[in-house]
Design an enzyme around this catalytic site. Structure first.
Site: not given
Length: 153
Positions: A56, A113, A129
């Protein structure tokens, strides 16, 4: 160096379909790379050290790098926390978000994240993502509207 939002989003979109690789995108320069199995806690066996791709923060690093004309490497190749704490990242409210902003998932002491917000498309807020092992880079509806929001200055 101002961020070109269109270039940032285009850079992220150009990577759709690239494999997720834990630690991918953290080479000497931003871009897809082999991942690592160090600190990996996903599905076993770990294949990150044999998979060229992005995690990510590697994907967001690459998109911002291209969106700033290869001038800003947020987090200097580090993880989500180093990106969030980078001096060139301005923390903003969820209400002021706009396309090209970055959404961090978690709390300031536990960011787990990060994704690139691309704005509303057909009435839905969307993001790009590199989510997890087995899921390639993809564009999906925004899952977290009240995350930790940031904009590269």
């Amino acid at each position: 160096m101002p961020v070109d939002v269109n270039k940032t989003i285009a850079a992220a979109r150009s990577q759709k379909g690239i494999p997720y690789s834990w630690g991918g995108g953290h080479g000497a320069k931003p871009g897809k790379s082999l991942g690592t199995c160090q600190w990996y806690s996903g599905p076993k066996p770990c294949k990150a050290d044999k998979t060229v791709g992005f995690d990510c923060s590697g994907l967001v690093r690459y998109a911002v790098y291209l969106g700033t004309g290869k001038k800003i490497d947020i987090g200097k190749g580090g993880n989500t926390t180093s990106q969030y704490n980078d001096a060139r990242v301005q923390h903003i409210s969820a209400a002021s978000r706009r396309a090209g902003d970055i959404v961090f998932f978690g709390t300031t002491s536990n960011i787990y994240h990060v994704a690139l917000y691309i704005g509303k498309i057909n009435g839905k807020e969307m993001m790009i993502e590199a989510q997890k092992t087995g899921v390639p880079v993809h564009e999906v509806p925004l899952r977290l509207s009240n995350g930790l929001w940031a904009r590269v200055k």
